[in-house]
Design a protein around this motif. Structure first.
Motif, PDB file in Angstrom:
ATOM      1  N   LYS A 117       0.995  -1.285   0.086  1.00 14.25           N
ATOM      2  CA  LYS A 117      -0.039   0.046  -0.065  1.00 14.25           C
ATOM      3  C   LYS A 117       0.911   1.447  -0.027  1.00 14.25           C
ATOM      4  O   LYS A 117       1.929   1.115   0.411  1.00 14.25           O
ATOM      5  CB  LYS A 117      -0.748   0.044   1.217  1.00 14.25           C
ATOM      6  N   LEU A 134      15.017 -11.366   6.560  1.00 16.96           N
ATOM      7  CA  LEU A 134      13.703 -11.222   7.642  1.00 16.96           C
ATOM      8  C   LEU A 134      13.723 -12.567   8.497  1.00 16.96           C
ATOM      9  O   LEU A 134      14.305 -13.401   7.991  1.00 16.96           O
ATOM     10  CB  LEU A 134      12.632 -11.207   6.806  1.00 16.96           C
ATOM     11  N   THR A 192       8.901 -14.327  15.355  1.00 19.17           N
ATOM     12  CA  THR A 192       8.818 -12.463  15.293  1.00 19.17           C
ATOM     13  C   THR A 192       8.071 -12.211  14.055  1.00 19.17           C
ATOM     14  O   THR A 192       8.144 -11.053  13.872  1.00 19.17           O
ATOM     15  CB  THR A 192      10.141 -12.062  15.567  1.00 19.17           C
ATOM     16  N   ASN A 193       7.923 -13.304  12.875  1.00 22.81           N
ATOM     17  CA  ASN A 193       7.597 -12.832  11.745  1.00 22.81           C
ATOM     18  C   ASN A 193       5.937 -12.711  11.831  1.00 22.81           C
ATOM     19  O   ASN A 193       5.197 -13.281  12.484  1.00 22.81           O
ATOM     20  CB  ASN A 193       7.764 -14.021  10.721  1.00 22.81           C
ATOM     21  N   LEU A 194       5.740 -11.531  11.125  1.00 22.72           N
ATOM     22  CA  LEU A 194       4.350 -11.186  11.307  1.00 22.72           C
ATOM     23  C   LEU A 194       3.178 -12.054  10.821  1.00 22.72           C
ATOM     24  O   LEU A 194       2.095 -12.397  11.185  1.00 22.72           O
ATOM     25  CB  LEU A 194       3.984  -9.700  10.598  1.00 22.72           C
ATOM     26  N   LYS A 210       8.899 -12.923  -1.015  1.00 24.31           N
ATOM     27  CA  LYS A 210       8.984 -11.499  -0.682  1.00 24.31           C
ATOM     28  C   LYS A 210       9.474 -10.677  -1.727  1.00 24.31           C
ATOM     29  O   LYS A 210      10.518 -10.786  -1.927  1.00 24.31           O
ATOM     30  CB  LYS A 210       9.745 -11.388   0.591  1.00 24.31           C
ATOM     31  N   PHE A 229      10.983  -4.336   2.878  1.00 27.75           N
ATOM     32  CA  PHE A 229      10.696  -4.334   4.376  1.00 27.75           C
ATOM     33  C   PHE A 229      10.872  -2.895   5.073  1.00 27.75           C
ATOM     34  O   PHE A 229      11.910  -2.294   4.460  1.00 27.75           O
ATOM     35  CB  PHE A 229      10.914  -5.560   4.940  1.00 27.75           C
ATOM     36  N   ALA A 230      10.213  -2.588   5.926  1.00 32.85           N
ATOM     37  CA  ALA A 230      10.581  -1.319   6.663  1.00 32.85           C
ATOM     38  C   ALA A 230      10.621  -0.097   5.730  1.00 32.85           C
ATOM     39  O   ALA A 230      11.752   0.510   5.690  1.00 32.85           O
ATOM     40  CB  ALA A 230      11.886  -1.372   7.361  1.00 32.85           C
ATOM     41  N   ALA A 231       9.831  -0.170   4.810  1.00 28.24           N
ATOM     42  CA  ALA A 231       9.700   0.754   3.854  1.00 28.24           C
ATOM     43  C   ALA A 231       8.437   1.666   3.656  1.00 28.24           C
ATOM     44  O   ALA A 231       8.438   2.599   3.022  1.00 28.24           O
ATOM     45  CB  ALA A 231       9.641   0.119   2.271  1.00 28.24           C
ATOM     46  N   GLY A 232       7.452   1.593   4.689  1.00 26.62           N
ATOM     47  CA  GLY A 232       6.362   2.444   4.675  1.00 26.62           C
ATOM     48  C   GLY A 232       5.247   1.721   3.582  1.00 26.62           C
ATOM     49  O   GLY A 232       4.299   2.416   3.255  1.00 26.62           O
ATOM     50  N   LEU A 233       5.414   0.607   3.370  1.00 30.49           N
ATOM     51  CA  LEU A 233       4.604  -0.027   2.317  1.00 30.49           C
ATOM     52  C   LEU A 233       3.661  -0.861   2.820  1.00 30.49           C
ATOM     53  O   LEU A 233       2.981  -1.879   2.144  1.00 30.49           O
ATOM     54  CB  LEU A 233       5.371  -0.660   0.986  1.00 30.49           C
ATOM     55  N   ALA A 234       3.737  -1.308   4.176  1.00 33.69           N
ATOM     56  CA  ALA A 234       2.806  -2.209   4.788  1.00 33.69           C
ATOM     57  C   ALA A 234       3.311  -3.687   4.346  1.00 33.69           C
ATOM     58  O   ALA A 234       2.421  -4.403   4.509  1.00 33.69           O
ATOM     59  CB  ALA A 234       1.347  -1.862   4.819  1.00 33.69           C
ATOM     60  N   GLY A 279       4.728  -6.226   5.943  1.00 35.22           N
ATOM     61  CA  GLY A 279       4.492  -7.182   7.086  1.00 35.22           C
ATOM     62  C   GLY A 279       3.159  -7.354   7.332  1.00 35.22           C
ATOM     63  O   GLY A 279       2.667  -8.385   7.303  1.00 35.22           O
ATOM     64  N   ASP A 317       1.644  -9.778   4.594  1.00 37.27           N
ATOM     65  CA  ASP A 317       1.721 -11.050   4.751  1.00 37.27           C
ATOM     66  C   ASP A 317       0.902 -11.324   6.026  1.00 37.27           C
ATOM     67  O   ASP A 317       0.571 -12.391   5.583  1.00 37.27           O
ATOM     68  CB  ASP A 317       3.472 -11.049   5.153  1.00 37.27           C
ATOM     69  N   ASP A 327      -2.425  -1.777  10.212  1.00 38.07           N
ATOM     70  CA  ASP A 327      -2.636  -1.672   8.546  1.00 38.07           C
ATOM     71  C   ASP A 327      -3.440  -2.922   8.189  1.00 38.07           C
ATOM     72  O   ASP A 327      -3.579  -2.931   6.996  1.00 38.07           O
ATOM     73  CB  ASP A 327      -1.396  -1.710   7.909  1.00 38.07           C
TER      74      ASP A 327
HETATM   75  P1  ATP Z   1       4.003   0.115   7.805  1.00 36.96           P
HETATM   76  O1  ATP Z   1       3.798   0.866   6.367  1.00 36.96           O
HETATM   77  O2  ATP Z   1       2.763  -0.675   7.952  1.00 36.96           O
HETATM   78  O3  ATP Z   1       4.461   0.965   8.839  1.00 36.96           O
HETATM   79  P2  ATP Z   1       6.808  -0.888   7.047  1.00 36.96           P
HETATM   80  O4  ATP Z   1       6.684  -1.089   5.361  1.00 36.96           O
HETATM   81  O5  ATP Z   1       7.320   0.275   7.429  1.00 36.96           O
HETATM   82  O6  ATP Z   1       5.122  -1.134   7.190  1.00 36.96           O
HETATM   83  P3  ATP Z   1       7.317  -3.685   7.183  1.00 36.96           P
HETATM   84  O7  ATP Z   1       7.576  -4.083   6.022  1.00 36.96           O
HETATM   85  O8  ATP Z   1       5.990  -4.059   7.550  1.00 36.96           O
HETATM   86  O9  ATP Z   1       7.446  -2.087   7.605  1.00 36.96           O
HETATM   87  O10 ATP Z   1       8.505  -4.309   8.363  1.00 36.96           O
HETATM   88  C1  ATP Z   1       8.831  -3.584   9.565  1.00 36.96           C
HETATM   89  C2  ATP Z   1       9.593  -4.550  10.332  1.00 36.96           C
HETATM   90  O11 ATP Z   1       8.604  -5.790  10.895  1.00 36.96           O
HETATM   91  C3  ATP Z   1      10.679  -5.284   9.685  1.00 36.96           C
HETATM   92  O12 ATP Z   1      11.799  -4.528  10.121  1.00 36.96           O
HETATM   93  C4  ATP Z   1      10.618  -6.541  10.163  1.00 36.96           C
HETATM   94  O13 ATP Z   1      11.860  -6.854  10.792  1.00 36.96           O
HETATM   95  C5  ATP Z   1       9.362  -7.038  10.703  1.00 36.96           C
HETATM   96  N1  ATP Z   1       8.698  -8.189  10.070  1.00 36.96           N
HETATM   97  C6  ATP Z   1       8.265  -9.195  10.613  1.00 36.96           C
HETATM   98  N2  ATP Z   1       7.548  -9.656   9.609  1.00 36.96           N
HETATM   99  C7  ATP Z   1       7.806  -9.384   8.632  1.00 36.96           C
HETATM  100  C8  ATP Z   1       7.097  -9.630   7.384  1.00 36.96           C
HETATM  101  N3  ATP Z   1       6.473 -10.755   7.016  1.00 36.96           N
HETATM  102  N4  ATP Z   1       7.580  -8.764   6.332  1.00 36.96           N
HETATM  103  C9  ATP Z   1       8.141  -7.726   6.375  1.00 36.96           C
HETATM  104  N5  ATP Z   1       8.785  -7.294   7.724  1.00 36.96           N
HETATM  105  C10 ATP Z   1       8.542  -8.052   8.849  1.00 36.96           C
END
Ligand code: ATP
Length: 291
Positions: A10, A60, A65-67, A92, A96-101, A103, A106, A137
């Motif tokens: 997203k 990851l 701890t994985n979502l 994948k 990840f940790a990108a602001g793209l939701a 986790g 998944d 989210d």
């Molecule tokens: P949001 O936009 O909801 O803030 P995001 O894109 O910033 O999400 P995510 O990609 O959801 O962040 O990842 C946040 C953290 O969650 C990661 O640093 C990672 O260590 C942890 N994590 C656990 N499970 C997952 C997964 N299946 N995919 C991605 N990250 C995961």
């Protein structure tokens, strides 16, 4: 027996923080948009009595701890279904940790896959409620499309879809944690609110240019991502109708009405940031592709 679900990333076309709640959460006002950048989650019943997870991205965690793992645990707890053993395989693609939701996507896909696999046939409302315990989210990631998300993100109202366009995503290498981002907002003296009414009016009028001009995110006022200025300048040079950071960053997106300009821009962006994608808006969050 297995179920495969595609889970869309997203972006936030708009993100405003309304207030900090007593429980530490924040009340938000967001226009969320699913894009066709997908993780693929395959869940299979194994009969081992255990949850086992694998992920194509070794950075990851593949443990509890994985979502997606947590989503499975929560599904069994919430439904009372007994866990006879499952494997979860995550292909994948969403950074990840990108602001793209990624986790949350998944987790949403895992809940949907388990609902199909065990024939629990949960109502959308119930899935959303279970999803919310995993992340704000997750309810949006289950439903997807173009939605106004309020309160902590669980109050979802469909809004007119974003007119078809090209969405270029550029993720700089370094971001900050979501908790840090909220802390910076809480301690900032004043944040300028984006034009929420204008955004809804532009969507109602199916006005891509109007919506693109108004994209906005209060986190941009407190988070300093070094590459953001260069990324935005390049997007504008290639004709982006508007550009903005998504969520708590660091990904920046640009909206384009021309495919070639979007593709050329994406190629050029690859020279300054590691992850770049040219996407389109889509109407669904999770899609069951095999069962
Ligand atoms: P949001 O936009 O909801 O803030 P995001 O894109 O910033 O999400 P995510 O990609 O959801 O962040 O990842 C946040 C953290 O969650 C990661 O640093 C990672 O260590 C942890 N994590 C656990 N499970 C997952 C997964 N299946 N995919 C991605 N990250 C995961």
């Amino acid at each position: 027996m297995h179920v495969t679900v595609k889970a869309a990333a997203k972006i936030n076309l708009m993100l405003d923080i309304i207030e900090r709640l007593e429980n530490g959460y924040h009340s938000l006002w967001m226009v969320m948009q699913s894009v066709n950048l997908y993780d693929t989650i395959t869940v299979e019943r194994t009969g081992t009595g255990e949850i086992c997870l694998s992920c194509t991205d070794a950075r990851l965690p593949a443990d509890e701890t994985n979502l997606a793992f947590q989503a499975a645990q929560t599904f069994f707890e919430a439904t009372g279904v007994s866990n006879d053993g499952i494997s979860i395989a995550i292909d994948k693609k969403i950074p990840f940790a990108a602001g793209l939701a990624g986790g949350s996507a998944d987790a949403a896909a895992t809940l949907l896959a388990l609902d199909r696999l065990y024939g629990t046939n949960l109502k959308q409302r119930t899935l959303n409620k279970i999803g919310l315990t995993l992340g704000a989210d997750v309810p949006f990631c289950l439903q997807g499309g173009t939605m106004l998300a309020q309160h902590i993100g669980e109050l979802l109202t469909p809004v007119p879809e974003l007119p078809d366009c090209w969405i270029v995503l550029a993720k700089p290498a370094q971001g900050i944690s979501t908790a840090q981002a909220y802390h910076l907002c809480d301690t900032a003296p004043h944040l300028r609110a984006p034009d929420k009414r204008g955004m809804l009016n532009a969507l109602l009028a199916e006005d891509l240019k109007g919506a693109a001009r108004l994209v906005g995110n209060v986190f941009e006022q407190v988070i300093d991502v070094p590459e953001r200025v260069a990324v935005k300048a390049l997007m504008r040079e290639y004709g982006a109708l508007g550009c903005c950071m998504s969520g708590s960053g660091p990904t920046v997106f640009g909206l384009f009405d021309a495919q070639q300009a979007a593709k050329d821009c994406a190629e050029k962006l690859k020279t300054i940031v590691p992850d770049v994608f040219a996407c389109r808006p889509v109407e669904e969050g999770c899609i069951v592709t095999e069962e």
